[in-house]
Design a protein around this motif. Structure first.
Motif, PDB file in Angstrom:
ATOM      1  N   ARG A   1      -5.575  -4.080   0.285  1.00 25.74           N
ATOM      2  CA  ARG A   1      -4.621  -4.450  -0.754  1.00 25.74           C
ATOM      3  C   ARG A   1      -5.240  -5.457  -1.731  1.00 25.74           C
ATOM      4  NH1 ARG A   1      -0.258  -8.663  -1.222  1.00 25.74           N
ATOM      5  NH2 ARG A   1       0.628  -8.148  -3.259  1.00 25.74           N
TER       6      ARG A   1
ATOM      7  N   TRP B   1      -5.815   4.187  -7.455  1.00 25.70           N
ATOM      8  CA  TRP B   1      -4.883   3.280  -6.781  1.00 25.70           C
ATOM      9  C   TRP B   1      -4.665   2.001  -7.596  1.00 25.70           C
ATOM     10  CZ3 TRP B   1      -8.528   4.029  -2.111  1.00 25.70           C
ATOM     11  CH2 TRP B   1      -8.261   5.254  -1.488  1.00 25.70           C
TER      12      TRP B   1
ATOM     13  N   ALA C   1       4.153  -3.463  -7.293  1.00 28.43           N
ATOM     14  CA  ALA C   1       3.190  -3.443  -6.198  1.00 28.43           C
ATOM     15  C   ALA C   1       2.670  -4.850  -5.907  1.00 28.43           C
ATOM     16  CB  ALA C   1       2.027  -2.515  -6.537  1.00 28.43           C
TER      17      ALA C   1
ATOM     18  N   THR D   1      -5.691  -4.733  -5.718  1.00 33.59           N
ATOM     19  CA  THR D   1      -4.965  -5.614  -6.640  1.00 33.59           C
ATOM     20  C   THR D   1      -5.927  -6.265  -7.625  1.00 33.59           C
ATOM     21  OG1 THR D   1      -3.260  -6.067  -4.962  1.00 33.59           O
ATOM     22  CG2 THR D   1      -3.431  -7.609  -6.800  1.00 33.59           C
TER      23      THR D   1
ATOM     24  N   ILE E   1       1.501   1.748  -3.516  1.00 32.76           N
ATOM     25  CA  ILE E   1       0.290   2.039  -4.290  1.00 32.76           C
ATOM     26  C   ILE E   1      -0.198   3.474  -4.070  1.00 32.76           C
ATOM     27  CG2 ILE E   1      -2.174   1.498  -4.446  1.00 32.76           C
ATOM     28  CD1 ILE E   1      -1.372  -1.457  -3.864  1.00 32.76           C
TER      29      ILE E   1
ATOM     30  N   LEU F   1       0.818  -1.213   0.000  1.00 29.36           N
ATOM     31  CA  LEU F   1       0.000   0.000   0.000  1.00 29.36           C
ATOM     32  C   LEU F   1       0.854   1.267   0.000  1.00 29.36           C
ATOM     33  CD1 LEU F   1      -2.814  -1.084   2.487  1.00 29.36           C
ATOM     34  CD2 LEU F   1      -2.992  -0.832  -0.003  1.00 29.36           C
TER      35      LEU F   1
ATOM     36  N   ALA G   1      -1.631  -0.630  -8.354  1.00 29.58           N
ATOM     37  CA  ALA G   1      -1.802  -1.952  -7.740  1.00 29.58           C
ATOM     38  C   ALA G   1      -1.614  -3.071  -8.759  1.00 29.58           C
ATOM     39  CB  ALA G   1      -3.180  -2.060  -7.098  1.00 29.58           C
TER      40      ALA G   1
END
Length: 420
Positions: A40, A80, A89, A44, A19, A16, A84
């Motif tokens: 997360r 984000w 990431a 993702t 991200i 994070l 991600a």
């Protein structure tokens, strides 16, 4: 219910931090709501195209997550998700492995090393901190002063910063700054010369020193102090990251001292963060003809900073904010009322604080012994209405622990006798 291990939480926070951007209040809200591991996982999944932001929002709403009610959350998830979905990431272990190879670590809330002062930032508090250096943050940040100022500092400014940092380090106070040229570097070097730990907060990853010309200084900081950043390893310093980094400097210190700062200096941003946190701000005076001191002078002129000229002035501000004043006030009553054995005689005065109610004690704690404050400022600090603050101040005046001056109200270092 699945129990998440500390390692899973740490890995999720590591991802994070790559991200999101420092101080992202929306990301913090989502993490506080559903936890770093679930946050997360959602980001993702959206980033890899396994679900959409709309579906993610629907899922959050179905679980009753408060974050789903925020009007900007949908757009934030899409923003984000772009990062991600990147390999860097997705491989959350890579940053942890890289930092470990450098002898560093990721410090997260709940760790013994976590500096609790940063929690005063509330929604803007960091999810975690990448740290390199021998010092434990919880130890070195227990009593601290931030010394910041102009990069293009004058010889006067660097001497003031050096002398101040040297004297503070000699008193066991940790100097924190931003590792930049000028005032920052002078403060760090003086603390190192005093063989004391110093902490540098970075705007980029802790694996790449910035500015590179200060690499030798950063290596010296690592030996006894710490280099700290909110941004993931490998990330580059950017203007907005410098400004957001400044909030960490302000939150980590009891007092922020502006040694030299021009009209638009970034050090003023640190002062602003400190004021928002109700931390003490101080400034050194400079020549009235020096452009490097116009910002510092403005802080003093607008009553946002105390004028200081030495470490004793700064330490007085630190001690003035200590909550132990309530416990120590009774000790100030000893002296002529105590007998030769050190015990109170029968004629000893009662503790004037015993008769105060909670509102009056909060109001007393909002006052300082160094600068008169107007009623509006006191009410704001204490979280009271103007009327309640006035009533409390009247009671404090009658108790002999505060008094009105020409420009406002002040706390008395030695309580007066109660007025009868």
């Amino acid at each position: 219910m699945t129990v998440q291990t500390t390692d899973e939480i740490r890995a999720a926070i590591a991802a994070l931090l790559r991200i999101g951007e420092p101080g992202d209040g929306l990301l913090r809200r989502l993490v506080d709501d559903i936890g770093p591991v679930a946050t997360r996982a959602i980001l993702t999944a959206v980033g890899r195209g396994e679900t959409t932001a709309d579906e993610a929002m629907a899922g959050l709403s179905s679980t009753g997550a408060e974050a789903a009610t925020h009007g900007q959350m949908h757009d934030a998830i899409e923003r984000w998700a772009v990062r991600a979905g990147d390999d860097d990431a997705a491989d959350d272990g890579r940053d942890l492995e890289n930092i470990a190879r450098l002898g560093g670590r990721l410090v997260i809330p709940g760790d013994e090393e976590w500096p609790t002062l940063l929690e005063d930032l509330g929604p803007a508090s960091p999810l975690g901190l990448w740290v390199r250096g021998a010092a434990g943050l919880n130890v070195v940040l227990s009593r601290t002063v931030a010394v910041v100022g102009a990069r293009a500092a004058s010889s006067y400014g660097t001497k003031c910063a050096s002398d101040l940092a040297w004297d503070l380090a000699a008193r066991g106070i940790t100097v924190v700054s931003g590792g930049a040229f000028g005032i920052d570097a002078a403060a760090h070097r003086a603390a190192i010369a005093r063989e004391a730990p110093t902490v540098a907060f970075m705007a980029g990853g802790v694996d790449r020193f910035y500015p590179a010309a200060n690499a030798e200084l950063f290596e010296q900081i690592l030996a006894t102090g710490a280099i700290v950043s909110e941004t993931a390893p490998g990330m580059t310093p950017m203007r907005h990251r410098f400004l957001l980094r400044n909030r960490l400097i302000a939150a980590s210190a009891q007092v922020s001292v502006i040694v030299e700062a021009g009209w638009r200096s970034g050090a003023l941003n640190t002062a602003r963060h400190a004021l928002e946190l109700s931390r003490q701000v101080a400034a050194f005076p400079g020549s009235v003809y020096s452009a490097s001191s116009t910002g510092a002078h403005r802080l003093v002129r607008e009553h946002e900073a105390e004028l200081v000229t030495c470490s004793d002035d700064v330490i007085a501000l630190m001690d003035d904010e200590a909550p132990a004043l309530f416990d120590a006030a009774g000790d100030a009553l000893t002296g002529s009322d105590a007998d030769s054995s050190g015990e109170r005689g029968s004629a000893a005065r009662p503790d004037p604080l015993e008769g105060l109610d909670e509102r009056e004690k909060i109001c007393l704690n909002a006052l300082t012994t160094s600068k008169p404050l107007d009623v509006g400022t006191i009410a704001s600090r204490a979280g009271l209405t103007i009327a309640d603050a006035l009533n409390a101040l009247t009671a404090l005046d009658l108790a002999g622990v505060a008094e009105r001056r020409d420009t406002g109200w002040m706390k008395l270092r030695t309580p007066h006798r109660t007025r009868g």
